[in-house]
Motif scaffolding. Structure first.
Motif, short mmCIF file in Angstrom:
data_model
loop_
_atom_site.label_atom_id
_atom_site.label_comp_id
_atom_site.label_asym_id
_atom_site.label_seq_id
_atom_site.Cartn_x
_atom_site.Cartn_y
_atom_site.Cartn_z
N TYR A 187 0.84 -1.20 0.00
CA TYR A 187 0.00 0.00 0.00
C TYR A 187 0.87 1.25 0.00
N PHE A 188 1.88 1.28 0.88
CA PHE A 188 2.76 2.45 0.95
C PHE A 188 3.57 2.61 -0.34
N ARG A 189 4.04 1.50 -0.87
CA ARG A 189 4.84 1.58 -2.10
C ARG A 189 4.01 2.16 -3.24
N GLN A 190 2.75 1.76 -3.33
CA GLN A 190 1.86 2.31 -4.34
C GLN A 190 1.56 3.77 -4.07
N LEU A 191 1.38 4.11 -2.80
CA LEU A 191 1.05 5.49 -2.42
C LEU A 191 2.13 6.47 -2.84
N TYR A 192 3.38 6.04 -2.73
CA TYR A 192 4.50 6.95 -3.04
C TYR A 192 5.19 6.59 -4.36
N SER A 193 4.51 5.85 -5.22
CA SER A 193 5.12 5.38 -6.46
C SER A 193 5.45 6.53 -7.42
N ASP A 194 4.74 7.64 -7.32
CA ASP A 194 4.97 8.76 -8.24
C ASP A 194 5.97 9.77 -7.70
N VAL A 195 6.49 9.53 -6.51
CA VAL A 195 7.45 10.47 -5.90
C VAL A 195 8.85 10.19 -6.45
N THR A 196 9.51 11.25 -6.92
CA THR A 196 10.90 11.13 -7.38
C THR A 196 11.83 11.46 -6.21
N PRO A 197 12.64 10.50 -5.77
CA PRO A 197 13.53 10.78 -4.63
C PRO A 197 14.52 11.89 -4.96
N LEU A 198 14.86 12.68 -3.97
CA LEU A 198 15.88 13.72 -4.13
C LEU A 198 17.25 13.07 -4.33
N PRO A 199 18.20 13.80 -4.93
CA PRO A 199 19.53 13.21 -5.17
C PRO A 199 20.21 12.70 -3.91
N ASP A 200 19.94 13.36 -2.77
CA ASP A 200 20.58 12.94 -1.51
C ASP A 200 19.62 12.13 -0.62
N ALA A 201 18.58 11.57 -1.22
CA ALA A 201 17.61 10.80 -0.44
C ALA A 201 18.28 9.61 0.24
N ARG A 202 17.81 9.32 1.46
CA ARG A 202 18.42 8.25 2.25
C ARG A 202 17.46 7.08 2.42
N LEU A 203 18.06 5.95 2.78
CA LEU A 203 17.27 4.76 3.10
C LEU A 203 16.90 4.77 4.58
N ASN A 204 15.86 4.01 4.92
CA ASN A 204 15.49 3.83 6.32
C ASN A 204 15.84 2.41 6.75
N THR A 205 16.01 2.20 8.07
CA THR A 205 16.43 0.88 8.55
C THR A 205 15.33 -0.16 8.43
N GLU A 206 14.07 0.26 8.39
CA GLU A 206 12.96 -0.68 8.26
C GLU A 206 11.89 -0.05 7.39
N SER A 207 11.06 -0.89 6.84
CA SER A 207 9.96 -0.38 6.02
C SER A 207 8.88 0.21 6.93
N PRO A 208 8.02 1.08 6.39
CA PRO A 208 6.99 1.69 7.24
C PRO A 208 6.04 0.68 7.86
N ALA A 209 5.72 -0.39 7.14
CA ALA A 209 4.76 -1.36 7.69
C ALA A 209 5.33 -2.12 8.88
N TRP A 210 6.64 -2.35 8.90
CA TRP A 210 7.22 -3.01 10.07
C TRP A 210 7.21 -2.07 11.28
N ALA A 211 7.31 -0.78 11.04
CA ALA A 211 7.15 0.18 12.14
C ALA A 211 5.70 0.18 12.62
N VAL A 212 4.76 0.09 11.68
CA VAL A 212 3.34 0.00 12.03
C VAL A 212 3.06 -1.29 12.79
N ASP A 213 3.76 -2.36 12.45
CA ASP A 213 3.65 -3.62 13.20
C ASP A 213 3.99 -3.38 14.67
N ARG A 214 5.06 -2.66 14.93
CA ARG A 214 5.44 -2.37 16.32
C ARG A 214 4.40 -1.48 17.00
N LEU A 215 3.77 -0.60 16.24
CA LEU A 215 2.73 0.27 16.80
C LEU A 215 1.51 -0.55 17.22
N SER A 216 1.17 -1.56 16.44
CA SER A 216 0.07 -2.46 16.78
C SER A 216 0.36 -3.20 18.08
#
Length: 202
Positions: free
Chosen positions: A93-122
């Motif tokens: 769902y998140f990947r589709q939601l942000y599929s049209d976003v062009t990352p900035l040249p200095d864009a960084r990675l995150n240590t976990e995907s958003p859904a795994w963070a949402v898993d911890r929130l649950s």
């Protein structure tokens, strides 16, 4: 709901409350949301977590019959796989939601995907529900209730911080400051072709 985590926390609390109306691991889930919506996935995610929470309580009974314990362990294994599959569905769902976003040249990675963070929130929502229950027990000592209230205060602060961090991460994806990259879990022990105990039997 003004932020994603406000929506998620609301749905998590709803699922937990709905489960505890009967409080039985065999209670069928009645998801009130539309099947293809992220709300449906969030409700189902927390329902699975809630049922598994109670599986884990039951299996720790020192007097449980060994055959019942084995059957319950199989249910926990299936639940874990369902949980993983659902996290990956939410990430889609998140990947589709942000599929049209062009990352900035200095864009960084995150240590976990958003859904795994949402898993911890649950899971946090569940901890808060049950710790609040302990802090309000009428059959427990004042010392027990005070200790649980202190833990509850920490969990509530953790929920606030994690919610803020998730919303900030989603803002970063939307603005192109971070790159959304998702890896499948590829758990090997559930796969008959990669678990040696299973494939050596065939």
């Amino acid at each position: 709901m003004s932020t994603f985590t406000e929506l998620a926390n609301h749905i998590f609390n709803q699922a937990i409350s709905d489960y505890h109306l009967i409080d039985n691991v065999d209670t069928p889930m009645r998801n009130p949301y539309e099947r293809d919506s992220v709300e449906y996935s969030l409700y189902m995610k927390c329902w699975i977590d809630t049922v598994q929470w109670h599986y884990e309580d039951i299996i720790r009974d020192p007097h449980i019959d060994p055959s019942e314990a084995l059957a319950l362990k199989r249910r926990i294994d299936r639940s874990n796989q369902d949980r993983t599959d659902l996290v990956e569905e939410i990430d889609s769902y998140f990947r589709q939601l942000y599929s049209d976003v062009t990352p900035l040249p200095d864009a960084r990675l995150n240590t976990e995907s958003p859904a795994w963070a949402v898993d911890r929130l649950s899971i946090l929502a569940l901890k808060i529900y049950h710790m609040r229950e302990q802090a309000m027990r009428t059959d427990a000592s004042e010392e027990h209730k005070a200790r649980c209230q202190m833990k509850l205060d920490v969990l509530l602060e953790q929920q606030k911080d994690l919610s803020t961090a998730i919303d900030q991460l989603l803002d970063d994806y939307q603005a192109g400051r971070k790159v959304m990259k998702v890896y499948r879990q590829m758990k090997m022990y559930n796969d008959p072709s990669t678990n040696p105990i299973l494939y050596k039997q065939s």
